[in-house]
Structures are given as C-alpha cells and as structure tokens.
Write an enzyme that holds these catalytic residues in place. Structure first.
Site, PDB file in Angstrom:
ATOM      1  N   GLU A 127       0.767  31.440  12.547  1.00  0.00           N
ATOM      2  CA  GLU A 127       1.152  30.210  13.251  1.00  0.00           C
ATOM      3  C   GLU A 127       1.583  30.517  14.680  1.00  0.00           C
ATOM      4  O   GLU A 127       2.358  31.453  14.897  1.00  0.00           O
ATOM      5  CB  GLU A 127       2.293  29.509  12.507  1.00  0.00           C
ATOM      6  CG  GLU A 127       2.577  28.121  13.031  1.00  0.00           C
ATOM      7  CD  GLU A 127       3.671  27.401  12.243  1.00  0.00           C
ATOM      8  OE1 GLU A 127       3.662  26.167  12.210  1.00  0.00           O
ATOM      9  OE2 GLU A 127       4.543  28.078  11.660  1.00  0.00           O
ATOM     10  N   GLY A 270      12.093  33.946  11.160  1.00  0.00           N
ATOM     11  CA  GLY A 270      12.892  34.083   9.948  1.00  0.00           C
ATOM     12  C   GLY A 270      11.996  34.136   8.728  1.00  0.00           C
ATOM     13  O   GLY A 270      12.196  34.949   7.829  1.00  0.00           O
ATOM     14  N   ALA A 271      10.970  33.268   8.713  1.00  0.00           N
ATOM     15  CA  ALA A 271      10.087  33.188   7.551  1.00  0.00           C
ATOM     16  C   ALA A 271       8.852  32.385   7.931  1.00  0.00           C
ATOM     17  O   ALA A 271       8.789  31.771   9.003  1.00  0.00           O
ATOM     18  CB  ALA A 271      10.815  32.534   6.377  1.00  0.00           C
ATOM     19  N   ASN A 274       3.381  30.323   4.381  1.00  0.00           N
ATOM     20  CA  ASN A 274       2.018  30.486   3.885  1.00  0.00           C
ATOM     21  C   ASN A 274       1.900  29.919   2.474  1.00  0.00           C
ATOM     22  O   ASN A 274       2.785  30.132   1.639  1.00  0.00           O
ATOM     23  CB  ASN A 274       1.647  31.971   3.846  1.00  0.00           C
ATOM     24  CG  ASN A 274       1.958  32.691   5.135  1.00  0.00           C
ATOM     25  OD1 ASN A 274       1.503  32.303   6.199  1.00  0.00           O
ATOM     26  ND2 ASN A 274       2.755  33.746   5.032  1.00  0.00           N
ATOM     27  N   HIS A 304      13.977  25.889   3.035  1.00  0.00           N
ATOM     28  CA  HIS A 304      13.213  25.334   4.167  1.00  0.00           C
ATOM     29  C   HIS A 304      11.727  25.651   3.990  1.00  0.00           C
ATOM     30  O   HIS A 304      10.866  24.761   4.093  1.00  0.00           O
ATOM     31  CB  HIS A 304      13.753  25.953   5.470  1.00  0.00           C
ATOM     32  CG  HIS A 304      12.968  25.611   6.699  1.00  0.00           C
ATOM     33  ND1 HIS A 304      13.456  24.790   7.694  1.00  0.00           N
ATOM     34  CD2 HIS A 304      11.728  25.999   7.123  1.00  0.00           C
ATOM     35  CE1 HIS A 304      12.559  24.685   8.655  1.00  0.00           C
ATOM     36  NE2 HIS A 304      11.500  25.402   8.338  1.00  0.00           N
ATOM     37  N   GLU A 305      11.424  26.920   3.717  1.00  0.00           N
ATOM     38  CA  GLU A 305      10.012  27.302   3.544  1.00  0.00           C
ATOM     39  C   GLU A 305       9.398  26.614   2.334  1.00  0.00           C
ATOM     40  O   GLU A 305       8.230  26.215   2.358  1.00  0.00           O
ATOM     41  CB  GLU A 305       9.883  28.823   3.414  1.00  0.00           C
ATOM     42  CG  GLU A 305      10.453  29.615   4.578  1.00  0.00           C
ATOM     43  CD  GLU A 305       9.963  29.132   5.928  1.00  0.00           C
ATOM     44  OE1 GLU A 305       8.767  28.833   6.063  1.00  0.00           O
ATOM     45  OE2 GLU A 305      10.788  29.055   6.863  1.00  0.00           O
ATOM     46  N   HIS A 308       8.178  23.155   2.978  1.00  0.00           N
ATOM     47  CA  HIS A 308       6.895  23.138   3.683  1.00  0.00           C
ATOM     48  C   HIS A 308       5.706  23.069   2.721  1.00  0.00           C
ATOM     49  O   HIS A 308       4.619  22.648   3.127  1.00  0.00           O
ATOM     50  CB  HIS A 308       6.739  24.396   4.530  1.00  0.00           C
ATOM     51  CG  HIS A 308       7.394  24.323   5.874  1.00  0.00           C
ATOM     52  ND1 HIS A 308       7.175  23.298   6.758  1.00  0.00           N
ATOM     53  CD2 HIS A 308       8.249  25.181   6.508  1.00  0.00           C
ATOM     54  CE1 HIS A 308       7.859  23.516   7.866  1.00  0.00           C
ATOM     55  NE2 HIS A 308       8.527  24.652   7.736  1.00  0.00           N
TER      56      HIS A 308
END
Length: 863
Positions: A127, A270-271, A274, A304-305, A308
């Site tokens: 990204e 941070g992360a 994918n 948070h991830e 997504h």
C-alpha cells in the site's frame, strides 16, 4: 543520473479502469536465500477500449519477455511501466517473465537477515503503490482481481499468503543445487485489490489456534529468534474477541476463510491489513515485559487491522481520495470492539483514543491541512495522506457521527453497506446515502449530506469556548458557546453535538446536558440558565472533534481541585485543553510542566498520568529553549515519575511509569545515574529491573554526551546480539560527539547511504542529528542545504525522503532553518509532493517552536 518516474496518476488510473475489466493473475515465483528472485505472471483481462494504450506497472530489475495472446512482443519497459501491443478487443492473456531484487526499504518484497541466527525472512508490503515491486500488475484499487499463486521456496521455509496452500510438493534436488525446494500452491483468492496481496516466507515460527469459538482457522507467526518472547494466547484472545465483535456488528461473517497474523522485521508501519495475512511490525513481540498502555495500543492495532477485513478489503475505495474511509472506520471500530469485548482488561482505551486525537488536531492546524476526503492526483500524494486527518480526525468525526445518529442507525447503515458493495469498490457518497437513509428512518432531523459537506469535504478545526454571565449571587443568567475557526484560511463553522458539564467551586457536579452547537459564531444554551455553578467543561465524553478553551474562572478552580473530578476522561480533557494553550502560545511549556509536576502525584489513573507525561515530553523537547532551567525541570519531572514507580498501586501501574522514566532522563546527572543502573544491573527501586530495550535507551543517551560510551556499547553487544543490538550500535556510532566521526557519517549518507536498510538509515540519521550537539554540527547546516537538491534528484525515492526529513538541522536556531527551507521549497521537483509537503509542515512546526521558546524564556526570566 536522474531517478525514473515512479507513480500512478489519477488520470492514468481512470484510463485503465475505463479500458479494462475482469482481471485475474496467475503468478509463479521462485524465491532464493540470496538477494534476487524471479517470476512469471499471466495477466488475463477483458479489453473494452482498443483506442486506449494499456500498460502494467512494474518497478524491477529486468523484464525478460512479454507474450500477448501467444505471440512474443518487443519488451517496451520505461518509467516503471511495461506497455502492451497486439491486444484484441475482448479477452486477452499477457505473460510476463521478470527478475527482481529483494527490497530493503520495507516496500515490495522485503528481505531481512536476522543477525542473531542468520535466518532469512521475506514479506510483502504494497500500500498504496508497491505491489508492482512484487510482480507486474494493474496496481490500482478499483481493478480488483483474483490471484492464483505458486511459490518455489527452500524446503525449510514457511510460506504464507492470502489463502491457505492447497498443496505442498517437494521438488527433486537439481544437480548443483545446494538446498531442496518445495512448491507451495495457493488457490485462487476472491477479487481483491492489488495492494492487499501478501506473501511471507522464511524460517518463521508457527502457532495455530484452529479450534476456537469462531470456527476460523487462525495462525500466528514470528521470527525464530523472537519466538521465546511470543505469548500466543494473548494475541489469539484478541483475535477471537475481535472476530466475534465484528461478525455481530456488521452482521456479515468474516469473509476470507482463514486469518493469519505475521510479525515481520523492519516494517515501516504499525501493521497492514492484507487479506487473510495481516502483517505487524515485530516490535509488537515484546522483548521487555509490556505495560498495560503498550498492550492497549497493540490490541487496538490488531483490531484496527481486523476491521479492515470488512472496511477496506471486502469493500474497497475506488481511488485514494477515500483512503480515509478505510483508516477512519478501522480506527473507530477497533475502539468500539475493545470497549465491547476487552474493556475489563484495557480500561484506558477511550483515554488513549483522546490522546491519539492530538495527531488530528496538530495536522489540522498546519498550512497543509486538507479535507478528510480530498482529491488525490497521484500515488505520491496518497502516501502523504496517511496522516492525522485520515486516521485521527476521520475517526473522531465518525465518533461524532455515531453520537449524532445513534448506535442503531450507524450499525444498520454499515451492515447495508457491506451487503450492497461486497467484493467491489465504493465511494463516500455511497456510504453517506445509506447513513442518511437510516437517520431518516430513526426520525433524526439532521441533514446528513449537509453535515458531511461541512465535516468531510472542508478542512480545519473549530474552537469552542464557554462565555458565562452571572448575577451577583453567582447564578448563571446567560450561557453562550462561541465557535471560531482555528485557522483563518479554513473558516467553516460546524454543528457539534457535545456534552457540557457544570460544577460548583468544589467540583461537585451541578448538571450535565447534551447540547447542539450550531454552525454559527455564537450558540446560546438555555440548559444551564438559573443554575449556580462555578466551572464548566465542554465536550465531556469526548464525543466532539473540537478544540476546547476553558475560561479563566473555571481553569483557576480546576488547577486547585482537578483530581476531585471522578470521571478520568473529563480530567484528561482538562490536560488536553491546557496543552492546546501551550501549542497556541498562550501558556508556556514551562508552566505546563510545572502544572503536571504539581498535579500528577495526586492522580490515581495511570492512563491519565501516562498521557500527561507524554505531552510533557513534547513540551519539554520542542517548547523550551536549552538552558539550565530546562535541565532542572527535566530532573524535577523525572523525580515525580520515580515517586510514581515507588508508590504505584500495582506492578502494572509501576510498569507504565518505568517506561516513562527512561524517556524522561535528560539532565546529565540523571544520565550518569541511569548508566550506573545499567552497569550494576539494578535501579535500586524494588520491583524494577531494566529490560534490554531500557538498557539500550540509557546507553544511547550516554553516547550522545561522551565517546566513552563506546566501551559500554561493545559490552552490551555481547549481551544482545539481536537486531535490536545491531540498530543500537548503528545509532551510537552516529551519535558520538566526535567531529571527525560526524564528518565521515555525513559523507557516507551522500555516497553510500542507500546501502543501509530503512531501519538502519533511520537509526543512523537520528543519532547523527542531535539538537544538543550544536557545537560539533554547526558546519553541517550549510552542507545540508547545499546537497539536499542533489540527493532528491539522484537518489532512490524513499532514501531521499528520509534524508530530507531526518537530517533537517535540529541544532541551529529555528529562524535560520526556516529562512533556508523557504528558499529551498521553490526549487524542489514538481513530482516530489511528498517532500515539499513534509518540508512545509516542518516550517510550520519550527515557527511554532520558535514562538513557544520565546514565551518560555520570557516566563523563566520573570521568575
């Protein structure tokens, strides 16, 4: 030699998305333990517009061949684009064979060799525009495609991707080869954007939790050398709780089959979310015992991830102007998830959210601020928008929207959004239409589209201040909230639904009320008319995104009795308001730290104390000039923190303050004291043993003031041979106060700096560029401005960006640097928006720091 153009413009992306559709990739890739890899990709797509020239993006070492519909064509590869010819209207297949080098800057396919055991680790990071550094592709978010992947890798390696491998086939050893290889065959992914493809490979240690209440197969991976520090059950617990929450909230089951999480080395962010293969910086595997604050923040990142997977992966923005949709929603949803499932373990999550909003407030008061949803001309501009607006402001505005429309309407609109746009792309208008529909059903009179225009499509921050009129008996006769723009350049006034609380002179609550501040200069509130109150606090509960100014009368009472307010979040809002006064040059940084030193001994909440110490650190380093009084203030703050450690109510509370104590060491006498802690392996405080990272932090401070630290560095390296020790050594080699050493480092940055990995060069440049070393760095200011243009024009994009920002002279008076930067800006290449924006923001910061230091100097002179 000029660097090649490497970006994708919005206009280019629009041409491609209009010309092609129904894309799929079949990728075959051969991995080695060396510095290079090779691949072959079949790109299949439907060609709709034969008049449009079509290319795939690729930044790599070499394109060996291109075949279009079975016919070999001449390789046309320039400016990181491979152009096609011979395409037919309708379905096409293009096969590209290529070679590439592993990266060392954290983008594309990154390679890391662990200095502790020499094992190799690979991972991808794409990204917003780096999948093309992994394989040739249409690298834009609205051309979603399936990916079938076959990887040949050393047989001792673990290989992880977006799907679970369906087959693993041992390859017969080829004569002359030194190591066996295995084919890993990964089945086709759903249609996802290229920036979400993932590959991790190497000697990763694996942990499984397939038998869990969600029924989703869960994997957790880290380097072998970190495995002894990993606590798998902690991360699996977060993962299960998060999946349960999101499955319920979105009313849409987790859409991607399996969920792997991989801790990777030298990670820039941070992360990264994918699909089915989330990557995290491996500092989140704690070598030293973590505090509750650290765990809260990492858990927040994990959730948070995970958010997504729905918001960003299942439904993806069409182009990068709606990047905020991904990041803002993930940022607020993770806090909702922690509140819903983990609040008993991490009770400071909303305090931490308020702390994080400071990033948004700061960014929104820069000359470069922009609307939450803002036009993005190219992928370079997109990278600069991974900022406090897209994350902190956007999530805070969504919290305001949640408060405005209510939980049910908010949740139902997101559920409808997932169903309507699953596995496709959407824009902000699509979402706001669904929210407006649900608000109308709920009978909410607010015009959501007008609200969105004010909040999402215009830039700037509003300041709210209470003006209270009273009669002779102290009874409120008029309560007005004044609203002003924080920046004159962005004058929009907005609706603010907030909570206001009024108190008596002993800070006992008199009344709390929800109110709506209108988008106008003054809003008169009847809710408090006739009450006898001495103090008012706006935005209780932190539902609004606004800067709050506390009136003088209220603030005088709060300074005396702040710790009497029972609600921690309300107390933290007072610290936030005072910090805004420091940033606005209305209160000196010295006064702020004196207030913290006075208040914190009586503060019972470790989250608030941690927040106060964090903003004190910012005030100390940037808002107070170098002088003996600054040294003394640092010593006083450290003593307060040490007392908090000694008197902590629990080991976890003590650990929070131990981390802060290390950061607060500044006075030379305190550095000397801390070095004795390292030498004796004892702090002398019961229950506090220095961790390895603590030890390196202290040694780095010591190395900044004396080259005698070098012997201690060498001794510590015997104790710590990991990448942590390796990076600490690089920092210390750059920070030693030796003129000749500094000159040699500078020459290295100009000639060979690109040989460093991203982490290595950041450590080195940070050590080189120290404010306290002005006496031996004075020569370098002119050198920086003489060379920076050449570096931008001839060096790698990521390296030149780091050079520009990490080496801006910190050791020269701000006015000198501001003048030189303002002369530099017009000379920058037009396609380096990332650098020009960053340097404009640096100028803004330096101007504020200069004024703040002048105010602190005046205050100190008055004392």
């Amino acid at each position: 030699e000029q660097v090649e153009k490497y970006l994708l413009t919005y206009e280019e992306a629009k041409v491609r998305s209009q010309a092609i559709e129904d894309v799929s990739y079949e990728l075959r890739i051969g991995l080695s333990k060396g510095e290079e890899y090779s691949g072959s990709v079949k790109v299949s797509f439907t060609y709709k517009d034969p008049s449009a020239e079509i290319w795939v993006d690729f930044k790599g070492k070499q394109v060996q061949s291109v075949t279009v519909n079975g016919s070999s064509i001449e390789v046309k590869y320039k400016d990181n684009k491979i152009w096609f010819s011979g395409l037919a209207e309708g379905r096409n297949e293009v096969i590209i064979e290529y070679e590439n080098k592993y990266s060392h800057d954290g983008y594309g396919l990154h390679r890391f060799k662990d200095p502790e055991d020499e094992e190799i680790y690979l991972y991808t990071q794409h990204e917003p525009f780096a999948c093309n550094r992994y394989f040739p592709c249409f690298d834009q978010p609205d051309l979603k495609a399936t990916l079938e992947l076959i990887v040949a890798a050393p047989s001792t390696w673990v290989v992880i991707s977006n799907t679970n491998a369906s087959q693993k086939i041992a390859i017969p050893l080829i004569p002359g080869a030194t190591e066996k290889q295995t084919l890993h065959i990964f089945p086709k992914t759903p249609k996802i954007s290229t920036y979400l493809y993932a590959l991790c490979a190497g000697s990763y240690a694996e942990h499984r939790c397939d038998d869990n209440p969600t029924g989703i197969k869960l994997g957790l991976y880290c380097r072998k050398s970190l495995n002894r520090y990993l606590v798998p059950e902690r991360y699996f617990n977060w993962t299960v709780k998060g999946l349960q929450f999101y499955n319920e909230f979105f009313a849409y089951p987790y859409p991607f089959g399996k969920y792997d999480q991989v801790f990777v080395p030298e990670f820039n962010m941070g992360a990264m979310e994918n699909v089915g293969c989330v990557t995290y910086r491996d500092q989140y595997v704690f070598k030293d015992p973590p505090s509750n604050i650290q765990l809260t923040r990492v858990c927040d990142t994990f959730l948070h991830e995970m958010a997504h997977m729905w918001f960003g992966d299942l439904v993806t923005m069409k182009w990068w102007e709606d990047l905020w949709l991904n990041e803002s929603f993930a940022s607020i949803m993770s806090v909702f998830a922690m509140e819903g499932k983990l609040y008993d373990v991490y009770p400071t999550i909303w305090l931490d959210f308020l702390g994080g909003k400071g990033w948004g407030y700061a960014t929104d008061q820069l000359s470069t601020t922009h609307p939450i949803s803002t036009p993005v001309n190219d992928t370079d501009e997109c990278e600069t928008n991974f900022d406090g607006i897209s994350y902190a402001k956007g999530s805070a505005v969504l919290k305001q929207l949640y408060f405005l429309v209510g939980r049910d309407a908010f949740m139902k609109s997101l559920q409808n959004y997932m169903q309507k746009y699953q596995y496709s792309n959407a824009e902000f208008n699509n979402l706001i239409d669904l929210i407006a529909e649900q608000a109308k059903i709920a009978g909410n009179p607010i015009d959501i589209h007008q609200w969105a225009d004010r909040w999402v499509r215009t830039a700037g921050l509003n300041e709210l201040a209470a003006v209270i009129e009273k009669d002779d008996q102290g009874v409120i006769t008029k309560f007005t909230v004044k609203q002003t723009p924080a920046l004159e350049a962005h004058p929009t006034l907005r609706d603010h639904k907030i909570i206001i609380e009024v108190f008596d002179e002993d800070l006992n609550q008199v009344k709390q009320a929800e109110v709506l501040i209108l988008p106008q200069p003054e809003t008169v509130l009847e809710e408090f008319h006739g009450l006898k109150a001495s103090c008012a606090i706006l935005n209780v509960g932190d539902w609004g995104y606004c800067k709050v100014r506390i009136d003088d009368g209220s603030f005088n009472i709060l300074k005396q009795h702040l710790n009497k307010i029972p609600e921690p979040l309300t107390r933290q809002l007072v610290y936030r308001a005072l910090w805004d006064m420091v940033r606005d040059i209305k209160t000196s940084g010295v006064e702020f730290i004196e207030f913290v030193i006075q208040q914190i001994p009586g503060e019972s909440n470790f989250g608030i104390a941690n927040y106060a110490f964090e903003i004190s650190s910012a005030a100390f380093h940037s808002y107070i000039p170098n002088c003996q009084a600054k040294e003394d203030l640092a010593h006083g703050l450290l003593e307060v923190i040490l007392d908090k450690i000694r008197n902590a109510g629990s080991p976890q509370d003590a650990m929070v303050f131990q981390k802060k104590a290390i950061h607060a060491i500044y006075h030379k006498n305190d550095v000397d004291r801390a070095i004795e802690w390292v030498r004796n392996d004892s702090t002398g405080i019961e229950g506090w043993k220095l961790g390895q990272l603590d030890r390196w932090s202290i040694i780095k401070k010591y190395a900044e003031i004396t080259p005698e630290a070098s012997s201690l560095v060498e001794e510590e390296l015997k104790r710590d041979q990991s990448d942590t020790g390796h990076l600490a050594k690089i920092y210390c080699e750059a920070v030693y106060p030796i003129l000749q050493s500094k000159r040699e480092k500078w020459e290295y940055y100009l000639t060979e700096g690109e040989k460093f990995s991203r982490y290595e060069r950041e450590e080195s440049m940070d050590g080189f560029n120290r404010e306290k070393q002005a006496d031996i760095l004075s020569w370098c200011c002119d050198e920086y401005f003489a060379k920076v243009g050449e570096v931008i024009n001839t060096k790698d994009k990521e390296y030149s960006k780091d050079f520009c920002f990490y080496l801006v002279p910190r050791y020269v008076e701000e006015g000198v640097v501001i003048e030189k930067l303002e002369k530099l800006l017009p000379t920058l290449p037009q396609d380096r928006f990332d650098i020009s924006r960053g340097l404009r923001e640096t100028i803004d910061d330096l101007k504020r720091f200069r004024r703040a230091k002048e105010l602190s100097a005046t205050y100190l002179a008055g004392k």
